[in-house]
Design a protein around this motif. Structure first.
Motif, mmCIF file in Angstrom:
data_model
loop_
_atom_site.group_PDB
_atom_site.id
_atom_site.type_symbol
_atom_site.label_atom_id
_atom_site.label_comp_id
_atom_site.label_asym_id
_atom_site.label_seq_id
_atom_site.Cartn_x
_atom_site.Cartn_y
_atom_site.Cartn_z
ATOM 1 N N SER A 271 0.953 -1.332 0.094
ATOM 2 C CA SER A 271 0.128 0.141 0.036
ATOM 3 C C SER A 271 0.566 1.165 0.214
ATOM 4 C CB SER A 271 -1.102 -0.017 1.190
ATOM 5 O OG SER A 271 -0.230 -0.047 2.375
ATOM 6 N N SER B 77 -8.135 2.323 -4.440
ATOM 7 C CA SER B 77 -7.504 3.426 -3.768
ATOM 8 C C SER B 77 -8.052 5.103 -4.510
ATOM 9 C CB SER B 77 -6.022 3.617 -3.789
ATOM 10 O OG SER B 77 -5.329 4.751 -3.659
ATOM 11 N N SER B 78 -8.133 5.954 -4.083
ATOM 12 C CA SER B 78 -8.321 7.144 -4.871
ATOM 13 C C SER B 78 -7.144 7.467 -5.660
ATOM 14 C CB SER B 78 -8.298 8.436 -3.684
ATOM 15 O OG SER B 78 -7.230 8.379 -2.857
ATOM 16 N N TYR C 223 1.916 2.335 -7.968
ATOM 17 C CA TYR C 223 0.850 1.893 -6.903
ATOM 18 C C TYR C 223 -0.560 2.180 -7.352
ATOM 19 C CZ TYR C 223 -2.194 2.081 -2.937
ATOM 20 O OH TYR C 223 -3.273 1.983 -2.160
ATOM 21 N N ASN D 161 -7.581 8.633 1.387
ATOM 22 C CA ASN D 161 -6.350 8.356 2.513
ATOM 23 C C ASN D 161 -7.195 8.326 3.833
ATOM 24 O OD1 ASN D 161 -5.405 10.336 0.139
ATOM 25 N ND2 ASN D 161 -3.486 10.127 1.634
ATOM 26 N N GLY E 210 5.314 5.580 7.183
ATOM 27 C CA GLY E 210 5.421 5.462 5.479
ATOM 28 C C GLY E 210 4.131 6.324 4.957
ATOM 29 N N VAL F 102 1.800 9.802 5.599
ATOM 30 C CA VAL F 102 2.001 11.130 6.231
ATOM 31 C C VAL F 102 1.658 11.413 7.686
ATOM 32 C CG1 VAL F 102 0.043 12.486 5.376
ATOM 33 C CG2 VAL F 102 2.027 13.739 5.638
ATOM 34 N N ASP G 289 4.075 9.389 10.045
ATOM 35 C CA ASP G 289 5.239 9.913 9.777
ATOM 36 C C ASP G 289 5.358 11.065 10.748
ATOM 37 O OD1 ASP G 289 6.222 7.981 8.147
ATOM 38 O OD2 ASP G 289 6.137 9.162 6.161
ATOM 39 N N GLY H 15 7.975 16.144 3.759
ATOM 40 C CA GLY H 15 7.819 16.330 2.400
ATOM 41 C C GLY H 15 7.021 17.537 1.956
ATOM 42 N N ASN H 16 6.283 17.040 0.849
ATOM 43 C CA ASN H 16 5.537 18.157 0.111
ATOM 44 C C ASN H 16 4.323 18.518 1.068
ATOM 45 O OD1 ASN H 16 3.878 19.657 -1.502
ATOM 46 N ND2 ASN H 16 3.444 17.976 -2.775
ATOM 47 N N ALA I 288 0.510 19.533 -0.886
ATOM 48 C CA ALA I 288 -0.459 18.562 -1.360
ATOM 49 C C ALA I 288 -1.764 18.739 -0.594
ATOM 50 C CB ALA I 288 -0.095 17.337 -1.392
ATOM 51 N N ARG J 106 -5.339 16.192 0.470
ATOM 52 C CA ARG J 106 -5.513 14.974 0.385
ATOM 53 C C ARG J 106 -7.144 14.939 1.400
ATOM 54 N NH1 ARG J 106 -2.708 14.690 -3.041
ATOM 55 N NH2 ARG J 106 -0.985 13.281 -3.665
ATOM 56 N N LYS K 134 11.952 12.860 0.884
ATOM 57 C CA LYS K 134 10.317 12.665 0.948
ATOM 58 C C LYS K 134 9.538 13.346 0.021
ATOM 59 C CE LYS K 134 10.469 11.939 5.924
ATOM 60 N NZ LYS K 134 9.653 11.406 6.665
ATOM 61 N N ARG L 295 8.222 13.700 -4.210
ATOM 62 C CA ARG L 295 7.901 12.852 -5.104
ATOM 63 C C ARG L 295 7.932 13.363 -6.273
ATOM 64 N NH1 ARG L 295 2.818 10.134 -1.962
ATOM 65 N NH2 ARG L 295 4.123 9.210 -0.216
ATOM 66 N N GLU M 257 3.465 13.865 -8.535
ATOM 67 C CA GLU M 257 2.634 14.013 -7.324
ATOM 68 C C GLU M 257 1.166 14.684 -7.708
ATOM 69 O OE1 GLU M 257 2.723 13.056 -3.724
ATOM 70 O OE2 GLU M 257 2.755 14.962 -2.737
HETATM 71 N N1 GDD Z 1 4.228 9.479 3.673
HETATM 72 C C1 GDD Z 1 4.542 10.877 3.626
HETATM 73 N N2 GDD Z 1 5.585 11.234 4.711
HETATM 74 N N3 GDD Z 1 4.002 11.733 2.968
HETATM 75 C C2 GDD Z 1 4.397 13.093 3.176
HETATM 76 C C3 GDD Z 1 5.310 13.514 3.943
HETATM 77 C C4 GDD Z 1 6.106 12.542 4.892
HETATM 78 O O1 GDD Z 1 6.948 13.020 5.696
HETATM 79 N N4 GDD Z 1 5.407 14.787 3.946
HETATM 80 C C5 GDD Z 1 4.391 15.266 3.039
HETATM 81 N N5 GDD Z 1 3.787 14.163 2.475
HETATM 82 C C6 GDD Z 1 2.812 14.226 1.531
HETATM 83 C C7 GDD Z 1 2.902 13.265 0.335
HETATM 84 O O2 GDD Z 1 3.779 13.820 -0.633
HETATM 85 C C8 GDD Z 1 1.539 13.045 -0.157
HETATM 86 O O3 GDD Z 1 1.143 14.295 -0.837
HETATM 87 C C9 GDD Z 1 0.694 13.283 0.987
HETATM 88 O O4 GDD Z 1 1.614 13.879 2.260
HETATM 89 C C10 GDD Z 1 0.118 11.944 1.549
HETATM 90 O O5 GDD Z 1 1.042 11.058 1.538
HETATM 91 P P1 GDD Z 1 0.748 9.340 2.025
HETATM 92 O O6 GDD Z 1 0.512 9.432 3.510
HETATM 93 O O7 GDD Z 1 1.975 8.697 1.792
HETATM 94 O O8 GDD Z 1 -0.343 8.928 1.328
HETATM 95 P P2 GDD Z 1 -0.604 8.631 -0.413
HETATM 96 O O9 GDD Z 1 -1.850 9.822 -0.786
HETATM 97 O O10 GDD Z 1 0.663 8.681 -1.372
HETATM 98 O O11 GDD Z 1 -1.306 7.278 -0.446
HETATM 99 C C11 GDD Z 1 -1.884 6.733 0.739
HETATM 100 O O12 GDD Z 1 -3.446 7.043 0.564
HETATM 101 C C12 GDD Z 1 -3.909 6.297 -0.584
HETATM 102 C C13 GDD Z 1 -5.450 6.892 -0.738
HETATM 103 O O13 GDD Z 1 -5.510 7.888 -1.447
HETATM 104 C C14 GDD Z 1 -1.878 5.385 1.069
HETATM 105 O O14 GDD Z 1 -2.332 4.911 2.096
HETATM 106 C C15 GDD Z 1 -2.356 4.448 -0.007
HETATM 107 O O15 GDD Z 1 -2.104 3.119 0.438
HETATM 108 C C16 GDD Z 1 -3.792 4.628 -0.319
HETATM 109 O O16 GDD Z 1 -4.473 4.034 -1.161
#
Ligand code: GDD
Length: 310
Positions: free
Chosen positions: A74, A115-116, A141, A170, A179, A181, A184, A204-205, A208, A210, A268, A270, A273
């Motif tokens: 995931s 997933s979204s 993914y 999310n 792993g 946000v 993390d 990271g970013n 964004a 969500r 961190k 991408r 994105e």
């Molecule tokens: N992981 C992470 N860590 N993301 C960060 C960080 C950090 O320190 N700082 C900023 N971000 C930003 C990422 O660049 C992204 O824009 C946003 O936070 C969310 O990152 P994630 O939590 O890694 O989630 P995701 O959107 O990439 O994917 C998740 O959501 C999906 C549903 O939309 C995962 O849970 C997937 O499994 C799930 O399907």
């Protein structure tokens, strides 16, 4: 109902199995590792989904009337590191699972979990995404989840399976590993507060946006989709409210018991994105009456407290 859950020992699976059992379902929890076994009355089945013959044995034992397929790779970051394994795990194993359902439980209500991220670039248009919107995935993914979903829908229609492909946006909560946000951020703050790390949070970013839902609300949506005879097809699970990642960081920094320095970490960020994902859950709400009930900030605090307890 006899319900088989794959990925049962994962973050979402653990909540789902407990809630299904609480509601009186006879649960068959599938996982790889014996050390994650649930207590009675949950039935544990230990195998790897790549082992087709063990999967068929499990299906034979459980004879499920409902299947919720959570097992997946995931993390977006991990998918970039190993796109092939992510495709096999997410799409390939979905196909094998459906093969076993067609053979051994063809009348089961099946929920595959997408997933979204499947919507990809369409997200940046900014309107709440509906199930009718085009999918333009932007990373391995997202592509693996779109492939899993499309294969599931096609195989279901070809074999007349009663299948739903859920698209959760999310989600987070106590118990989610690093792993993602929110975990993390929360894990770093907890380590700083317990003086296990210097007072610097790496991020990271932040621009964004969500659409976040508490994992317990997402689990309630899966259960509603399982228990309600809705139409087949795709269902979004989301709050409908976009949140900037910076707002989450600001909230945590305010909650921190020690002053914290924020440091941008290039590793961190991408390369590609999608800047914004916000969804519409109207279809799900109309079909099942589901509504997310958890307060976002309260769930953030609960997640931080979970990390503080170590
Ligand atoms: N992981 C992470 N860590 N993301 C960060 C960080 C950090 O320190 N700082 C900023 N971000 C930003 C990422 O660049 C992204 O824009 C946003 O936070 C969310 O990152 P994630 O939590 O890694 O989630 P995701 O959107 O990439 O994917 C998740 O959501 C999906 C549903 O939309 C995962 O849970 C997937 O499994 C799930 O399907």
């Amino acid at each position: 109902m006899r319900v088989l859950v794959t990925g049962a020992s994962g973050f979402v699976g653990t909540y789902l199995v407990m809630k299904l059992a609480e509601r009186g379902h006879q649960v068959y929890a599938c996982m790889r590792n014996r050390s994650n076994a649930f207590q009675e009355p949950v039935n544990n089945l230990f195998f790897d989904l790549s082992d087709e013959s063990m999967l068929f044995d499990a299906m034979e034992i459980a004879k499920p009337e409902g299947v919720i397929h959570l097992a997946a790779q995931s993390e977006v970051r991990v998918a970039w590191a190993d796109p092939m394994q992510t495709l096999i795990t997410n799409a390939g194993h979905t196909v094998t699972l459906l093969k076993s359902i067609i053979k051994l439980s063809p009348y089961a209500r099946v929920i595959t979990v997408g997933s979204s991220e499947e919507y990809g670039w369409t997200g940046k248009l900014g309107a709440p995404l509906t199930e009718e919107d085009a999918c333009l995935p932007q990373n391995p993914y997202a592509t693996s989840k779109l492939a899993a979903g499309q294969l599931a829908l096609q195989i279901a229609s070809h074999n007349d399976l009663n299948l739903i492909h859920a698209r959760p946006f999310n989600h987070f909560g106590p118990g989610q590993r690093e792993g993602f946000v929110i975990s993390d951020f929360a894990s770093q703050i907890a380590r700083i507060e317990s003086l296990k790390a210097p007072p610097i949070i790496r991020i990271g970013n932040l621009s964004a946006e969500r659409d976040f839902t508490d994992v317990r609300d997402v689990v309630d949506a899966y259960i509603k989709l399982l228990e309600t005879e809705t139409g087949r097809g795709v269902y979004n699970i989301c709050s409908g409210k976009p949140i900037k990642i910076k707002e989450i960081l600001d909230f945590f920094v305010l909650q921190s018991r020690l002053p914290i320095e924020i440091q941008s970490d290039p590793s961190k960020f991408r390369k590609s994105e999608v800047p914004l994902f916000v969804g519409s859950s109207n279809k799900l709400v109309q079909a099942t009456g589901w509504k997310p009930i958890r307060d976002f900030e309260n769930s953030l605090t609960e997640t931080l407290d979970w990390w503080r307890r170590g």
